[in-house]
Scaffold this motif. Structure first.
Motif, PDB file in Angstrom:
ATOM      1  N   TRP A 149       3.992  63.072  58.033  1.00  0.00           N
ATOM      2  CA  TRP A 149       4.928  63.306  57.759  1.00  0.00           C
ATOM      3  C   TRP A 149       6.073  63.834  58.796  1.00  0.00           C
ATOM      4  O   TRP A 149       7.045  63.287  58.523  1.00  0.00           O
ATOM      5  N   ARG A 150       5.454  64.473  59.414  1.00  0.00           N
ATOM      6  CA  ARG A 150       6.263  64.510  60.872  1.00  0.00           C
ATOM      7  C   ARG A 150       6.761  63.772  61.561  1.00  0.00           C
ATOM      8  O   ARG A 150       7.926  63.537  61.906  1.00  0.00           O
ATOM      9  N   GLU A 151       5.845  62.648  61.808  1.00  0.00           N
ATOM     10  CA  GLU A 151       6.063  61.297  62.549  1.00  0.00           C
ATOM     11  C   GLU A 151       7.362  60.593  61.648  1.00  0.00           C
ATOM     12  O   GLU A 151       8.295  59.966  62.405  1.00  0.00           O
ATOM     13  N   ILE A 152       7.143  60.652  60.327  1.00  0.00           N
ATOM     14  CA  ILE A 152       8.280  59.809  59.600  1.00  0.00           C
ATOM     15  C   ILE A 152       9.559  60.615  59.608  1.00  0.00           C
ATOM     16  O   ILE A 152      10.304  59.896  59.759  1.00  0.00           O
ATOM     17  N   SER A 153       9.633  61.901  59.799  1.00  0.00           N
ATOM     18  CA  SER A 153      10.777  62.743  59.984  1.00  0.00           C
ATOM     19  C   SER A 153      11.332  62.425  61.273  1.00  0.00           C
ATOM     20  O   SER A 153      12.591  62.275  61.581  1.00  0.00           O
ATOM     21  N   CYS A 165      13.880  64.311  57.119  1.00  0.00           N
ATOM     22  CA  CYS A 165      13.966  63.646  56.172  1.00  0.00           C
ATOM     23  C   CYS A 165      12.582  62.849  56.223  1.00  0.00           C
ATOM     24  O   CYS A 165      12.048  62.392  57.131  1.00  0.00           O
ATOM     25  N   ILE A 166      11.905  63.007  55.098  1.00  0.00           N
ATOM     26  CA  ILE A 166      10.481  62.459  55.283  1.00  0.00           C
ATOM     27  C   ILE A 166      10.189  60.959  54.403  1.00  0.00           C
ATOM     28  O   ILE A 166       9.175  60.487  53.873  1.00  0.00           O
ATOM     29  N   GLY A 167      11.314  60.662  53.742  1.00  0.00           N
ATOM     30  CA  GLY A 167      11.134  59.116  52.723  1.00  0.00           C
ATOM     31  C   GLY A 167      12.500  59.214  52.184  1.00  0.00           C
ATOM     32  O   GLY A 167      13.527  59.634  52.075  1.00  0.00           O
ATOM     33  N   ALA A 168      12.649  57.583  51.619  1.00  0.00           N
ATOM     34  CA  ALA A 168      13.683  57.181  50.971  1.00  0.00           C
ATOM     35  C   ALA A 168      13.252  56.795  49.547  1.00  0.00           C
ATOM     36  O   ALA A 168      12.244  55.799  49.605  1.00  0.00           O
ATOM     37  N   LEU A 169      13.623  57.175  48.409  1.00  0.00           N
ATOM     38  CA  LEU A 169      13.232  56.757  47.101  1.00  0.00           C
ATOM     39  C   LEU A 169      14.024  56.008  46.293  1.00  0.00           C
ATOM     40  O   LEU A 169      15.083  56.427  46.408  1.00  0.00           O
ATOM     41  N   ASP A 170      13.529  54.966  45.775  1.00  0.00           N
ATOM     42  CA  ASP A 170      14.030  54.473  44.602  1.00  0.00           C
ATOM     43  C   ASP A 170      13.370  53.694  43.664  1.00  0.00           C
ATOM     44  O   ASP A 170      12.351  53.545  44.009  1.00  0.00           O
ATOM     45  N   GLY A 171      14.227  53.002  42.498  1.00  0.00           N
ATOM     46  CA  GLY A 171      13.284  52.292  41.692  1.00  0.00           C
ATOM     47  C   GLY A 171      13.815  50.818  41.714  1.00  0.00           C
ATOM     48  O   GLY A 171      14.858  50.589  41.925  1.00  0.00           O
ATOM     49  N   MET A 198       8.369  52.300  41.433  1.00  0.00           N
ATOM     50  CA  MET A 198       9.075  53.183  41.946  1.00  0.00           C
ATOM     51  C   MET A 198       8.297  53.229  43.161  1.00  0.00           C
ATOM     52  O   MET A 198       7.043  53.488  43.443  1.00  0.00           O
ATOM     53  N   ALA A 199       9.154  53.631  44.543  1.00  0.00           N
ATOM     54  CA  ALA A 199       8.460  53.728  45.617  1.00  0.00           C
ATOM     55  C   ALA A 199       9.187  54.592  46.596  1.00  0.00           C
ATOM     56  O   ALA A 199      10.441  54.641  46.398  1.00  0.00           O
ATOM     57  N   ILE A 200       8.586  54.975  47.722  1.00  0.00           N
ATOM     58  CA  ILE A 200       9.240  55.749  48.927  1.00  0.00           C
ATOM     59  C   ILE A 200       8.773  55.175  50.047  1.00  0.00           C
ATOM     60  O   ILE A 200       7.569  54.446  50.284  1.00  0.00           O
ATOM     61  N   CYS A 201       9.574  55.141  50.920  1.00  0.00           N
ATOM     62  CA  CYS A 201       9.510  54.229  51.893  1.00  0.00           C
ATOM     63  C   CYS A 201       9.965  55.066  53.484  1.00  0.00           C
ATOM     64  O   CYS A 201      10.650  56.169  53.289  1.00  0.00           O
ATOM     65  N   ASP A 202       9.298  54.916  54.561  1.00  0.00           N
ATOM     66  CA  ASP A 202       9.722  55.438  55.701  1.00  0.00           C
ATOM     67  C   ASP A 202      10.929  54.921  56.443  1.00  0.00           C
ATOM     68  O   ASP A 202      11.356  53.963  55.679  1.00  0.00           O
ATOM     69  N   ALA A 203      11.049  55.350  57.627  1.00  0.00           N
ATOM     70  CA  ALA A 203      12.396  54.773  58.211  1.00  0.00           C
ATOM     71  C   ALA A 203      12.272  53.502  58.769  1.00  0.00           C
ATOM     72  O   ALA A 203      13.480  52.720  59.054  1.00  0.00           O
ATOM     73  N   ASN A 204      10.907  52.978  58.695  1.00  0.00           N
ATOM     74  CA  ASN A 204      10.587  51.539  59.157  1.00  0.00           C
ATOM     75  C   ASN A 204      10.476  50.429  58.045  1.00  0.00           C
ATOM     76  O   ASN A 204       9.922  49.621  58.002  1.00  0.00           O
ATOM     77  N   TYR A 205      10.896  50.866  56.699  1.00  0.00           N
ATOM     78  CA  TYR A 205      10.881  50.157  55.636  1.00  0.00           C
ATOM     79  C   TYR A 205       9.481  49.876  55.228  1.00  0.00           C
ATOM     80  O   TYR A 205       9.320  48.926  54.367  1.00  0.00           O
ATOM     81  N   CYS A 206       8.450  50.932  55.310  1.00  0.00           N
ATOM     82  CA  CYS A 206       7.216  50.739  55.042  1.00  0.00           C
ATOM     83  C   CYS A 206       6.977  51.621  53.960  1.00  0.00           C
ATOM     84  O   CYS A 206       7.256  52.761  53.834  1.00  0.00           O
ATOM     85  N   PHE A 207       6.126  51.189  52.610  1.00  0.00           N
ATOM     86  CA  PHE A 207       5.862  51.924  51.511  1.00  0.00           C
ATOM     87  C   PHE A 207       4.900  52.919  51.917  1.00  0.00           C
ATOM     88  O   PHE A 207       3.932  53.050  52.895  1.00  0.00           O
ATOM     89  N   THR A 208       5.408  54.518  51.576  1.00  0.00           N
ATOM     90  CA  THR A 208       4.343  55.525  51.792  1.00  0.00           C
ATOM     91  C   THR A 208       3.827  56.112  50.344  1.00  0.00           C
ATOM     92  O   THR A 208       2.710  56.712  50.149  1.00  0.00           O
ATOM     93  N   PHE A 209       4.621  55.582  49.439  1.00  0.00           N
ATOM     94  CA  PHE A 209       4.126  55.718  47.853  1.00  0.00           C
ATOM     95  C   PHE A 209       4.501  54.777  46.834  1.00  0.00           C
ATOM     96  O   PHE A 209       5.808  54.395  47.166  1.00  0.00           O
ATOM     97  N   VAL A 210       3.584  54.187  46.185  1.00  0.00           N
ATOM     98  CA  VAL A 210       4.123  53.225  45.253  1.00  0.00           C
ATOM     99  C   VAL A 210       3.433  53.636  43.823  1.00  0.00           C
ATOM    100  O   VAL A 210       2.363  53.927  43.332  1.00  0.00           O
TER     101      VAL A 210
END
Length: 269
Positions: A149-153, A165-171, A198-210
């Motif tokens: 999480w710290r690395e993503i932030s 910020c630890i993620g971007a969320l959208d559906g 529904m997904a959350i991604c990091d600053a590199n556009y990689c999913f962290t939750f789906v």
């Protein structure tokens, strides 16, 4: 039992046996066009050439050769099938068919002509391979640790100048054919049938939750609020780091980490 009844039973048995024999013959019959799969199917004619060209391979499968080989190595044992009496379809070819279907959105009818396989065969392959891929979700998209999480932030702070910020969320609505007897469950506000990704991604556009599969009629906020991530967020089991001050701010004290979302998600705040 009189002779007439015995004759009737005998005739019925013979007719039934002949019908079963015909059905078996029909099931084993393959259209001449599909029978040439090994010689003229897309896998036989194109796969080797595509592997000689990284860019074309990626364009066709939406995946690099390295990623393809890694995915195949993880799936091979689960998608290997041995068919008695017929040449089996290799795990590599089964993965190719599935990836092409997912990458292009072509119908099974279209794929049957390019890959020279029956529609029911392609349908079974796509279902089996996708099921095996989904079993890998915890391995491919594990929940981040506190350190992650710290690395993503830090990536968000570096790439977007947005600290804590630890993620971007959208559906995303995934269009589907209306399931039988589903009423309006899958009918969304965009006026077509769908399920929600529904997904959350990091600053590199990689999913962290789906989370995928919610009825299309539900709003993003409803899907998020009833999902596993929100449940873990409420129970404080996501290993999110403790609040910290913003860079250069020594007056306001520590501020919590946040997830970015649009105004549609405000119903969950």
């Amino acid at each position: 039992m009189n002779t007439r009844v015995l004759l009737l039973y005998g005739a019925y048995y013979i007719i039934k046996k002949r019908k079963n024999r015909k059905l078996k013959k029909r099931r084993m019959w393959v259209h001449p066009l599909l029978a040439q799969r090994i010689l003229k199917g897309s896998f036989s004619t194109m796969y080797g050439d595509l592997r000689d060209n990284e860019n074309k391979f990626f364009n066709y499968f939406r995946m690099s050769i390295k990623s393809f080989d890694e995915l195949l190595s993880k799936l091979e044992s689960g998608i290997k099938v041995s068919n008695s009496g017929r040449p089996s379809i290799s795990p590599t070819e089964r993965l190719c068919v599935t990836l092409r279907y997912l990458a292009s959105g072509n119908t099974f009818t279209d794929l049957q002509y390019s890959y020279r396989m029956g529609i029911s065969t392609i349908s079974g392959i796509v279902e089996d391979v996708c099921e095996q891929i989904w079993k890998m979700k915890s391995e491919c998209i594990p929940l981040p640790t506190e350190e992650k999480w710290r690395e993503i932030s830090l990536d968000f702070e570096k790439n977007t100048n947005f600290p804590n910020c630890i993620g971007a969320l959208d559906g995303k609505h995934i269009r589907v054919i209306k399931p039988i007897k589903s009423g309006s469950l899958f009918y969304n506000y965009k006026h077509y049938y769908s399920i929600v990704l529904m997904a959350i991604c990091d600053a590199n556009y990689c999913f962290t939750f789906v989370d995928v599969g919610a009825y299309g009629k539900f709003s993003d906020s409803s899907v998020f609020k009833n999902g596993k991530f929100f449940e873990k967020l409420e129970n404080e089991t996501l290993s999110i780091p403790q609040p910290k001050p913003l860079p250069g701010d020594n007056e306001n004290g520590p501020l919590p980490y946040v997830i970015l979302a649009d105004e549609v998600m405000t119903g969950t705040t």
